[in-house]
Scaffold this motif. Structure first.
Motif, PDB file in Angstrom:
ATOM      1  N   LEU A   1       0.881  -1.313   0.077  1.00 44.95           N
ATOM      2  CA  LEU A   1       0.041   0.250  -0.060  1.00 44.95           C
ATOM      3  C   LEU A   1       0.994   1.089  -0.003  1.00 44.95           C
ATOM      4  O   LEU A   1       1.582   1.440   0.677  1.00 44.95           O
ATOM      5  N   PRO A   2       0.821   2.220  -0.834  1.00 46.73           N
ATOM      6  CA  PRO A   2       1.493   3.332  -0.861  1.00 46.73           C
ATOM      7  C   PRO A   2       1.512   4.185   0.346  1.00 46.73           C
ATOM      8  O   PRO A   2       0.555   4.365   0.872  1.00 46.73           O
ATOM      9  N   GLY A   3       2.498   4.808   0.757  1.00 46.97           N
ATOM     10  CA  GLY A   3       2.478   5.619   1.739  1.00 46.97           C
ATOM     11  C   GLY A   3       2.382   7.176   1.383  1.00 46.97           C
ATOM     12  O   GLY A   3       2.291   7.437   0.447  1.00 46.97           O
ATOM     13  N   LEU A   4       2.241   7.926   2.335  1.00 46.35           N
ATOM     14  CA  LEU A   4       1.849   9.179   2.301  1.00 46.35           C
ATOM     15  C   LEU A   4       2.988  10.120   2.873  1.00 46.35           C
ATOM     16  O   LEU A   4       2.849  11.199   2.939  1.00 46.35           O
ATOM     17  N   GLY A   5       4.259   9.262   3.094  1.00 49.63           N
ATOM     18  CA  GLY A   5       5.446   9.912   3.622  1.00 49.63           C
ATOM     19  C   GLY A   5       5.763  10.045   4.966  1.00 49.63           C
ATOM     20  O   GLY A   5       6.880  10.197   5.437  1.00 49.63           O
ATOM     21  N   ASN A   6       4.750   9.815   5.820  1.00 48.87           N
ATOM     22  CA  ASN A   6       4.972   9.563   7.413  1.00 48.87           C
ATOM     23  C   ASN A   6       5.284   8.397   7.557  1.00 48.87           C
ATOM     24  O   ASN A   6       4.632   7.375   7.244  1.00 48.87           O
TER      25      ASN A   6
END
Length: 246
Positions: free
Chosen positions: A230-235
């Protein structure tokens, strides 16, 4: 009066819980003493909390000062209020104080597994009846997280757990008669991943990991590649949990 052969000797927790207080003010004073001031003026901090799934016990790791922590023991009374019972210092087998970076119930809630940032390639095993670290398992890589093989495996006597490094997952068995406790056939290392930080298992044993870049990966077992990313949002995903049914 002689004690019966089946009567157990009181352990440290029972001795702490048996202390009597003359009034509420004396009890409050004792609880306030649990929050000693850090050197430099900072207050003590709660770092971790874990509750037993088998017994009326809740454990809180409280850092009293940098590098020194205590394990507090609480239980719920008849009004379902959390009551403080006592505490013990957290030390390694050499009697040196440390603050765990991770705690996990283990083997029918009789033990507590502790990760120590001073020794990232080691798992300390605290016997909760004795109130002290009795074993130290060596691993051949730096640990980021540890979890039971299934979500509620800590309620069983299974001695094995999963371990997570920044680029690997593996199964640990303390019964292995060699220094490194990783099972050779139950591990997977990655050349392109170097930022895994957290791990969790479902009731059926499916696995999820969280990474520093926010990506969440799902696995059927530790020795195979992720089936979903699942792609992350940077955090960073510092902690992850899975529901019973996944």
């Amino acid at each position: 009066e002689e004690k019966s052969a089946t009567e157990e000797k009181p352990n440290k927790w029972e001795q702490a819980a048996s202390k009597a207080y003359d009034d509420d003010d004396e009890l409050q004073a004792h609880i306030d003493g649990f929050a000693e001031r850090k050197k430099g003026g900072g207050a003590a901090h709660n770092r971790h909390i874990t509750g037993s799934k088998l017994f009326n016990r809740t454990y809180v790791v409280r850092e009293m000062k940098p590098g020194a922590a205590a394990l507090g023991y609480f239980h719920h009374n008849d009004e379902n209020e959390l009551e403080y019972q006592g505490k013990i210092a957290i030390t390694d087998r050499d009697k040196k104080h440390f603050t765990p970076s991770k705690v996990m119930q283990h083997q029918s809630d009789r033990s507590l597994l502790l990760l120590d940032a001073r020794h990232p390639e080691q798992i300390s095993v605290m016997n909760l009846d004795k109130g002290k670290v009795v074993e130290e398992w060596q691993i051949d890589r730096e640990l980021q997280d540890i979890v039971p093989l299934t979500k509620h495996d800590d309620m069983t006597d299974n001695p094995m757990v999963y371990g997570l490094a920044n680029n690997a997952m593996f199964q640990i068995d303390a019964r292995i008669p060699k220094e490194n406790k990783v099972i050779d056939s139950k591990q997977k290392s990655y050349k392109s991943i170097h930022n895994m930080r957290s791990m969790a298992t479902s009731g059926n044993g499916f696995i999820a990991t969280g990474a520093e870049d926010g990506k969440i990966r799902l696995y059927d077992c530790v020795e195979k590649k992720a089936k979903t990313c699942l792609p992350g949002l940077g955090n960073e995903v510092k902690h992850i949990e899975i529901s019973d049914d996944g």
